[in-house]
Design a protein around this motif. Structure first.
Motif, mmCIF file in Angstrom:
data_model
loop_
_atom_site.group_PDB
_atom_site.id
_atom_site.type_symbol
_atom_site.label_atom_id
_atom_site.label_comp_id
_atom_site.label_asym_id
_atom_site.label_seq_id
_atom_site.Cartn_x
_atom_site.Cartn_y
_atom_site.Cartn_z
ATOM 1 N N ARG A 94 64.118 29.481 9.626
ATOM 2 C CA ARG A 94 64.146 29.401 11.088
ATOM 3 C C ARG A 94 63.758 27.999 11.579
ATOM 4 N N ASN A 98 65.958 25.770 14.105
ATOM 5 C CA ASN A 98 65.421 25.259 15.376
ATOM 6 C C ASN A 98 65.501 23.740 15.443
ATOM 7 N N TYR A 119 74.219 33.918 10.204
ATOM 8 C CA TYR A 119 72.760 33.846 10.241
ATOM 9 C C TYR A 119 72.118 35.228 10.137
ATOM 10 N N GLU A 123 68.341 36.460 8.328
ATOM 11 C CA GLU A 123 67.201 36.742 9.204
ATOM 12 C C GLU A 123 66.014 37.360 8.478
ATOM 13 N N GLU A 126 63.790 34.608 7.192
ATOM 14 C CA GLU A 126 63.526 33.538 8.165
ATOM 15 C C GLU A 126 62.280 32.711 7.846
#
Length: 307
Positions: A94, A98, A119, A123, A126
């Protein structure tokens, strides 16, 4: 406007000429493949297209913009996945997402729909560090990061190298879905079987494009009968076939050898007798159809003859 127009590009590193007068165009909405072995010039070409290096000569326009004069305008419109995993291995899945979203002034939440089909498979991982992911998962994360800003053109340099066959197939299925949504994709690969996934392919070797066409037409351009030959010893089979007086081409393909003859019609019975007299056993000879690899090898041989 065509997404890519390349005219007479050359690039050298000292005495090594990586690209030799390369010209081609890519149509909007195409899935275009560059197929060739290591050292063929694929990475040099892709680095020029993504404004990372300059060509020695020739011109390249990406999305209607010059790769040298307009590089700042081109970069935000590209999604680029280099040949080696280039994400931050000590950041989590993650955190990588980001970060790359922020580079392009967006967020994962804002553009989640763009990457959701890919994605969503990541998950549950993550919080895992990117460096701890499997090869297939690293591939999916890199593709998600390349897509997060909704690029107009996706450039993938050997994206399936080093991953298992199942992950390779899954990756090309993802590219097919992205392409169906209108994203133009250009991808390179050393795997000949992946050519069939593309709308058109460019076969490249030693910096020169050998042929550009649909995969089906590339195969159709092979105009010699092929015999698939098998015996108990692959080594001695290849050696004897290459010594045969009518031998034109001898190439291993799995458990068989693809053989072409100098004559228009090869004599399978005569060939079998020759191999038997040479001491080989378990001989099997049958006609077979050409594939992309047969065509590629024939083009390389023809180039070598005329150079």
């Amino acid at each position: 406007m065509k997404p890519l127009v390349i005219e007479h590009i050359t690039k050298s590193y000292g005495k090594v000429q990586a690209l030799k007068d390369v010209s081609f165009e890519v149509e909007r909405g195409e899935l275009f493949g560059f197929i060739g072995p290591d050292g063929a010039g694929k990475t040099s070409l892709f680095r020029i297209l993504t404004t990372l290096i300059k060509p020695d000569s020739g011109t390249a326009t990406v999305l209607g913009m010059d790769v040298i004069e307009d590089y700042r305008s081109i970069r935000p419109k590209l999604g680029y996945m280099p040949g080696q995993f280039a994400l931050y291995q000590d950041l989590s899945v993650r955190e990588n997402m980001n970060f790359f979203a922020s580079v392009f002034g967006t967020t994962l939440e804002e553009n989640y729909d763009l990457v959701a089909p890919i994605y969503s498979q990541l998950e549950k991982f993550e919080d895992r560090l990117a460096g701890a992911l499997s090869g297939g998962m690293k591939q999916k994360l890199a593709l998600s990061c390349a897509l997060i800003h909704k690029p107009e053109l996706l450039v993938l340099d050997e994206p399936t190298t080093g991953v298992d066959a199942v992950s390779r197939q899954e990756f090309w299925e993802m590219l097919q879905r992205l392409n169906a949504e209108g994203i133009t994709v250009i991808a390179s690969t050393p795997y000949m079987d992946e050519a069939e996934q593309c709308d058109r392919v460019a076969l490249i070797d030693e910096g020169k494009i050998l042929q550009i066409d649909t995969p089906a037409k590339v195969v159709q351009s092979f105009n010699k009968p092929i015999l698939a030959v098998k015996a108990t010893s692959m080594y001695w089979l290849i050696k004897e076939l290459r010594s045969y007086q009518w031998s034109h081409s001898v190439q291993p393909f799995g458990e068989y050898v693809h053989y072409t003859d100098q004559r228009e019609v090869p004599n399978a019975d005569e060939l079998k007798a020759y191999l038997s007299d040479a001491g080989l056993s378990g001989i099997s000879i049958k006609p077979t159809s050409p594939d992309i690899e047969d065509s590629f090898i024939a083009l390389m041989q023809n180039r070598n003859i005329h150079e």
